[in-house]
Design a protein around this motif. Structure first.
Motif, PDB file in Angstrom:
ATOM      1  N   ARG A  45      -7.990   4.054  -1.280  1.00  0.00           N
ATOM      2  CA  ARG A  45      -7.421   3.526  -2.450  1.00  0.00           C
ATOM      3  C   ARG A  45      -6.205   2.152  -1.831  1.00  0.00           C
ATOM      4  N   CYS A  46      -5.972   3.096  -0.852  1.00  0.00           N
ATOM      5  CA  CYS A  46      -4.599   1.692  -0.338  1.00  0.00           C
ATOM      6  C   CYS A  46      -5.181   0.522   0.070  1.00  0.00           C
ATOM      7  N   ASN A  79      -4.566   3.211 -14.499  1.00  0.00           N
ATOM      8  CA  ASN A  79      -4.950   3.047 -13.078  1.00  0.00           C
ATOM      9  C   ASN A  79      -4.754   4.308 -12.035  1.00  0.00           C
ATOM     10  N   GLY A 117       1.643   6.594 -11.347  1.00  0.00           N
ATOM     11  CA  GLY A 117       1.657   5.954 -10.502  1.00  0.00           C
ATOM     12  C   GLY A 117       2.612   6.985  -9.456  1.00  0.00           C
ATOM     13  N   LYS A 162       0.088   3.831  -2.668  1.00  0.00           N
ATOM     14  CA  LYS A 162      -0.325   3.984  -3.291  1.00  0.00           C
ATOM     15  C   LYS A 162      -1.501   5.119  -3.146  1.00  0.00           C
ATOM     16  N   GLN A 182       9.804   3.401  -8.641  1.00  0.00           N
ATOM     17  CA  GLN A 182       8.245   3.056  -9.409  1.00  0.00           C
ATOM     18  C   GLN A 182       8.741   3.917 -11.188  1.00  0.00           C
ATOM     19  N   PHE A 237      -5.375  -2.087  -2.919  1.00  0.00           N
ATOM     20  CA  PHE A 237      -3.627  -2.855  -2.912  1.00  0.00           C
ATOM     21  C   PHE A 237      -3.239  -3.883  -1.776  1.00  0.00           C
ATOM     22  N   GLN A 284      -9.570   2.343  -8.914  1.00  0.00           N
ATOM     23  CA  GLN A 284      -7.861   2.593  -8.694  1.00  0.00           C
ATOM     24  C   GLN A 284      -8.094   3.955  -9.158  1.00  0.00           C
ATOM     25  N   CYS A 304       0.804  -1.153   0.198  1.00  0.00           N
ATOM     26  CA  CYS A 304       0.078  -0.203   0.048  1.00  0.00           C
ATOM     27  C   CYS A 304       0.829   1.287  -0.153  1.00  0.00           C
TER      28      CYS A 304
END
Ligand code: SF4
Ligand code: SF4
Lengths: 539, 178
Positions: free
Chosen positions: A166-167, A430, B42, A102, B37, A170, A435, A99
């Motif tokens: 959101r976390c 995403n 993201g 994210k 990343q 995941f 997401q 997480c």
């Protein structure tokens, strides 16, 4: 030259955290633009919240009551007993880090304590220390004492979480950091440390029924203003009713749609739709707020505000409730209402009067989301639509956290959008649906004094908007949440520019062909429709 | 041997070193994230910095398309201007490039006596820094404006309609009023 410090020295010295520094040893830096003002006592008194006082977040002394620590720990014990999920979330995190990157606040601010796993750890360390045996070992077991500084740290970071979930998408264990933040804020509220931005609307909503404290006559005159505009644009005089007993349906939407642009244009869309359908419905000046600031304050407050909608439905004797484009109203309704105030047995299972569709998902709560209602109408061919009227818009859709992750509404708004406009493009996978990136201002964080935090929290969202603007020429960001409509315009203004923000029902209102309408020259904002640009000039 | 040629030959090494130095202005965990990343949505901060770096390096060793460089520089400054850096920290990453070039190309510069050319490149970099200060100020001003306008916009209809609250009153009486 040699006397001057090298920029690299400056850069690395000030903000570089050495790798050996553990999070517990990193003190909070109170960054301006990142924290809200504290609640005023009069607002807390009004809603019966304890320990209200004049205090200032930036001062060393928060004037906490002497036994604040007992209150906090006792409160925590109660919450652990009451909510099994809370204890579970405190126990089961394996710190896998899935997480960690994210959260939009971590991505935007770059502050490691905004990683969901660390945010939760702030409270988990207290849990370990006071509620587990291993915690007696202290730091080795990830436990620490509850001190005033620790409390302030909790405060700082729980008001840097928008409870967007959101976390949790995941996390292999389904740990919902949003719920941990909710618990944290509940404890904060035991000590009278709510934010001003949240407590003001709470008190207003509790007293008059909406966040600004608008009274019935003000609400009505706001509507008159909208109705005049609508008549000018469409030639049709819409005549809604207020507080009408015996109506079939009660319609509830966020109050911001009554008075703030661009929300009012969404409201105009509702008004046109209901008029065209001949819907037997009423507005309420008492249940005049969809938004529920209790949701991110305390369980009890959320329940109280939600119950007002149902009390009003009962008083008016309606059959069921239709709800507008709102965020937390729906999260509360979908996730909590049924066990908090439900089941709403005195209402009937909602059935569309025009298509006969039974909204079985609303069997217990008796409340239907406007996009479900409208998508069903379009599906059954009940609306005449001219999507060309939106041809000047290249549209994308922002999934609000509350309606998407909070209740799973993905298809209905898209179905409507694709029926009312010809140019629609999704943002990258995403950044949408489950997401989706938060607007950065949810859960009471849309306060003016934390503009920097909000801009950074909203940056991942804005970044995706910028991408579709550059790739597809997107110039309109649609959404189904009033907070979004309020906060996305400045966000876009800072990061992207030249992309408008609208509700889905605003675009529907543009495209909807009304019986008896005049030749439509303007959209609901009074701007010329595509192909009508010259008309205005001629006049 | 021209320095611009060297710059483009070694652009990957230079870009990486420069990026790592910029990432080093963030806390360790964040720096790791910025570096690892790779998804641009993201990790928009990391992506924006690395894309900007590539463009700046390419233009420094090429035609120096001012509009293109400005756009990318602005993308980076826009982030750092509100990320709680001091003004010099926010724009100082530009100067790091001098250090990187001197380090990465030290041997070649000495060997081929490219000091004059180096000075020219460095004055380009100074120019970028100048522009960056203006960009930084523009971002800060934008923030002030946004903050000032926000409250008014959120109650626009009420204000327009009846002048019920004077704008200043709204701010004082009920800053939390949605
Ligand atoms: S709920 Fe949202 S804001 Fe809160 S920690 Fe998780 S991702 Fe961040
Ligand atoms: S993903 Fe879940 S288990 Fe892993 S660190 Fe985050 S909260 Fe803990």
């Amino acid at each position: 030259m040699a006397d001057k410090p090298k920029p690299n020295d400056l850069l690395s010295e000030i903000n570089y955290t050495p790798p050996s520094r553990k999070w517990m040893d990193t003190p909070v830096e109170w960054k301006k633009g990142y924290y809200c003002y504290g609640a005023k006592p009069k607002n807390l008194d009004y809603i019966g919240f304890p320990n209200g006082r004049e205090w200032n977040v930036t001062e060393q002394d928060w004037k906490l009551v002497d036994n604040w620590k007992e209150i906090f720990l006792e409160g925590m014990e109660n919450l652990l007993k009451k909510f099994r999920s809370f204890r579970l979330f405190m126990d089961i995190c394996v710190r896998c880090g899935a997480c960690a990157d994210k959260c939009h606040f971590f991505i935007g601010t770059g502050d490691p304590k905004n990683m969901p796993v660390l945010r939760a750890e702030l409270l988990r360390s207290i849990y370990r220390r006071y509620f587990t045996i291993a915690g007696k070992l202290g730091r080795i077991a990830g436990a620490r004492d509850l001190t005033e500084d620790v409390f302030k740290e909790l405060w700082y970071y729980f008001y840097q979480c928008t409870e967007c979930r959101r976390c949790s998408v995941f996390c292999p264990y389904g740990i919902d950091t949003a719920e941990i933040t909710m618990m944290g804020r509940e404890l904060i509220n035991l000590l009278g440390c709510c934010t001003d931005w949240i407590s003001g609307p709470l008190a207003n909503c509790y007293r008059t029924g909406n966040h600004l404290g608008l009274q019935p006559h003000t609400i009505k005159s706001n509507f008159e203003y909208m109705l005049d505009d609508l008549e000018e644009h469409t030639g049709v005089r819409v005549e809604p009713t207020f507080n009408r007993k015996g109506a079939e349906i009660l319609f509830v939407t966020p109050s911001a749609d009554f008075f703030a642009e661009p929300g009012v244009f969404t409201c105009m869309g509702y008004l046109l739709l209901f008029h065209q359908l001949g819907l037997d419905y009423t507005w309420s000046t008492y249940a005049s707020e969809g938004g529920n600031f209790g949701f991110f304050t305390s369980n009890e407050m959320m329940k109280r505000l939600n119950s007002k909608i149902y009390a009003e439905a009962k008083r008016l004797g309606v059959k069921w409730i239709l709800g507008g484009e709102c965020g937390h109203m729906w999260r509360v309704l979908h996730q909590y209402m049924d066990t908090m105030n439900g089941p709403a047995d005195f209402l009937e299972e909602p059935v569309s009067p025009f298509t006969g569709t039974k909204f079985e998902n609303a069997k217990s709560t008796k409340m239907v989301h406007i996009t479900e209602f409208t998508a069903d109408l379009i599906r059954h061919g009940k609306l005449k639509l001219d999507p060309k009227r939106n041809d000047n818009h290249t549209v994308t859709f922002h999934d609000s956290c509350n309606t998407s992750r909070g209740m799973g509404i993905f298809e209905e708004p898209r179905y409507i959008l694709n029926s009312v406009c010809n140019h629609f493009h999704e943002m990258p996978d995403n950044t949408i649906r489950e997401q989706t990136f938060c607007c950065g201002s949810g859960s009471g964080l849309n306060a003016g004094e934390i503009e920097e935090l909000r801009m950074l929290g909203g940056y991942p969202r804005a970044n995706a908007v910028k991408y579709v603007k550059e790739k597809h020429g997107v110039n309109m960001l649609s959404c189904i949440c009033a907070i979004d409509r309020a906060v996305l315009p400045p966000l876009i203004d800072y990061w992207v520019s030249d992309v408008g923000v609208c509700g889905v029902h605003e675009l529907l209102g543009n495209a909807l062909i009304m019986d008896g309408e005049k030749e439509r020259e303007n959209d609901l904002r009074g701007e010329p429709l595509p192909g009508m640009e010259d008309k205005g000039e001629e006049e | 041997m021209k320095i611009s040629l060297l710059l483009s030959e070694k652009k990957h090494e230079i870009a990486k070193t420069w990026f790592d130095l910029i990432a080093g202005t963030y806390p360790q965990d964040t720096a790791n994230f910025l570096k690892t990343q790779k998804n641009r949505f993201g990790n928009p901060v990391g992506y924006t910095i690395s894309e900007g770096i590539d463009v700046i390096l390419a233009e420094l060793s090429g035609e120096m398309d001012v509009a293109r460089v400005s756009r990318h520089l602005d993308n980076i400054i826009r982030i750092r201007a509100i990320q709680d850096f001091t003004p010099s920290q926010a724009v100082g990453f530009i100067f790091l490039l001098k250090q990187v070039i001197r380090k990465e190309l030290a041997d070649e510069i000495r060997e081929h006596q490219l000091c004059d050319e180096l000075l020219k490149i460095e004055s380009h970099i100074d120019q970028l820094a100048n522009v960056s200060f203006d960009m930084y100020m523009a971002c800060r001003e934008k923030m002030y404006k946004l903050r000032a306008n926000e409250l008014r916009n959120r109650t626009s209809r009420i204000l327009k309609m009846s002048n019920m609250f004077k704008e200043t009153d709204v701010e004082e009486k009920d800053p939390a009023g949605f």
